[in-house]
Motif scaffolding. Sequence first.
Motif, PDB file in Angstrom:
ATOM      1  N   ILE A  89      14.111  28.306  -8.478  1.00  0.00           N
ATOM      2  CA  ILE A  89      14.631  29.528  -9.091  1.00  0.00           C
ATOM      3  C   ILE A  89      16.153  29.457  -8.991  1.00  0.00           C
ATOM      4  N   ARG A  90      16.830  29.534 -10.116  1.00  0.00           N
ATOM      5  CA  ARG A  90      18.296  29.547 -10.155  1.00  0.00           C
ATOM      6  C   ARG A  90      18.729  31.002 -10.298  1.00  0.00           C
ATOM      7  N   ARG A  91      19.435  31.476  -9.298  1.00  0.00           N
ATOM      8  CA  ARG A  91      19.800  32.900  -9.231  1.00  0.00           C
ATOM      9  C   ARG A  91      21.319  33.031  -9.145  1.00  0.00           C
ATOM     10  N   THR A  92      21.879  33.830 -10.062  1.00  0.00           N
ATOM     11  CA  THR A  92      23.312  34.086 -10.065  1.00  0.00           C
ATOM     12  C   THR A  92      23.533  35.571  -9.841  1.00  0.00           C
ATOM     13  N   GLU A  93      24.362  35.877  -8.842  1.00  0.00           N
ATOM     14  CA  GLU A  93      24.745  37.264  -8.568  1.00  0.00           C
ATOM     15  C   GLU A  93      26.249  37.374  -8.718  1.00  0.00           C
ATOM     16  N   THR A  94      26.695  38.388  -9.443  1.00  0.00           N
ATOM     17  CA  THR A  94      28.120  38.672  -9.559  1.00  0.00           C
ATOM     18  C   THR A  94      28.341  40.075  -9.019  1.00  0.00           C
ATOM     19  N   TRP A  95      29.194  40.161  -7.974  1.00  0.00           N
ATOM     20  CA  TRP A  95      29.449  41.417  -7.292  1.00  0.00           C
ATOM     21  C   TRP A  95      30.848  41.914  -7.561  1.00  0.00           C
ATOM     22  N   GLY A  96      30.965  43.193  -7.951  1.00  0.00           N
ATOM     23  CA  GLY A  96      32.247  43.881  -8.024  1.00  0.00           C
ATOM     24  C   GLY A  96      32.412  44.704  -6.763  1.00  0.00           C
ATOM     25  N   VAL A 114      25.889  31.433  -6.777  1.00  0.00           N
ATOM     26  CA  VAL A 114      24.741  30.810  -7.427  1.00  0.00           C
ATOM     27  C   VAL A 114      23.868  30.224  -6.327  1.00  0.00           C
ATOM     28  N   LEU A 115      22.622  30.650  -6.309  1.00  0.00           N
ATOM     29  CA  LEU A 115      21.658  30.237  -5.296  1.00  0.00           C
ATOM     30  C   LEU A 115      20.492  29.521  -5.953  1.00  0.00           C
ATOM     31  N   HIS A 116      19.945  28.550  -5.267  1.00  0.00           N
ATOM     32  CA  HIS A 116      18.688  27.936  -5.680  1.00  0.00           C
ATOM     33  C   HIS A 116      17.654  28.236  -4.611  1.00  0.00           C
ATOM     34  N   HIS A 117      16.552  28.844  -5.021  1.00  0.00           N
ATOM     35  CA  HIS A 117      15.413  29.082  -4.146  1.00  0.00           C
ATOM     36  C   HIS A 117      14.341  28.070  -4.545  1.00  0.00           C
ATOM     37  N   ALA A 128      18.335  35.478 -13.003  1.00  0.00           N
ATOM     38  CA  ALA A 128      17.549  34.406 -12.391  1.00  0.00           C
ATOM     39  C   ALA A 128      16.628  33.788 -13.429  1.00  0.00           C
ATOM     40  N   MET A 129      16.479  32.457 -13.332  1.00  0.00           N
ATOM     41  CA  MET A 129      15.578  31.709 -14.206  1.00  0.00           C
ATOM     42  C   MET A 129      14.801  30.715 -13.360  1.00  0.00           C
ATOM     43  N   VAL A 130      13.589  30.410 -13.780  1.00  0.00           N
ATOM     44  CA  VAL A 130      12.785  29.392 -13.133  1.00  0.00           C
ATOM     45  C   VAL A 130      12.871  28.144 -13.996  1.00  0.00           C
ATOM     46  N   ASP A 131      13.295  27.031 -13.380  1.00  0.00           N
ATOM     47  CA  ASP A 131      13.394  25.774 -14.132  1.00  0.00           C
ATOM     48  C   ASP A 131      12.045  25.430 -14.755  1.00  0.00           C
ATOM     49  N   GLY A 132      12.049  25.154 -16.040  1.00  0.00           N
ATOM     50  CA  GLY A 132      10.851  24.724 -16.732  1.00  0.00           C
ATOM     51  C   GLY A 132       9.860  25.822 -17.056  1.00  0.00           C
TER      52      GLY A 132
END
Length: 176
Positions: free
Chosen positions: A92-99, A68-71, A107-111
């Motif tokens: 920007i809250r970005r979640t990456e799940t890798w197999g 989980v990354l915040h840009h 990813a979502m932008v707060d507000g």
Amino acid sequence: MSVISGTYGNLRIMVSQLALQHRYPEPPERMREVLTDQKYLRDKLRAVGGPGAELVSWEQEEHSVTVVLHHAVPDDALPSFLRSLLPDDLTIRRTETWGSSGGSLHAMVDGAPGKVTGTMELKPELNGCMFGAELMAEVGLLMGSAKVEKMITDKVATLMETEYRFTLEWLGKSPS
């Protein structure tokens, strides 16, 4: 990039699809290690994540890694008409799940009324691998705001290209 839209009352839902491909000089297994490496992620965020960007969490399970990354998006990076519609200190809250050979992105932008979702894949090639991403940006806007939707998809494409160039440089500096 293609755009799909629909209208629901005064709300216009825009969906843009974005397909990206980048070649890396490493095999898929190595690129998965790099793209989920905590040092790489922190270095990437310091270089291209904006002020206050951070690696919020990193979790490894038996067959996957979730990050989980915040840009942060500085105010001066946004057009003035958009600054008045969005909160200060845009994150920007970005979640990456890798197999093993690919993964998902959310990813979502707060507000802000929108999200980016998609899949990522690493395919072997003769001299490395191909990273492919199929992303879908979905934004709920008032009628007549297609300009904002286009700006968002352009920014996502620019960010992915910047991250790609950073990754190539990082690979050149780090031991295999």
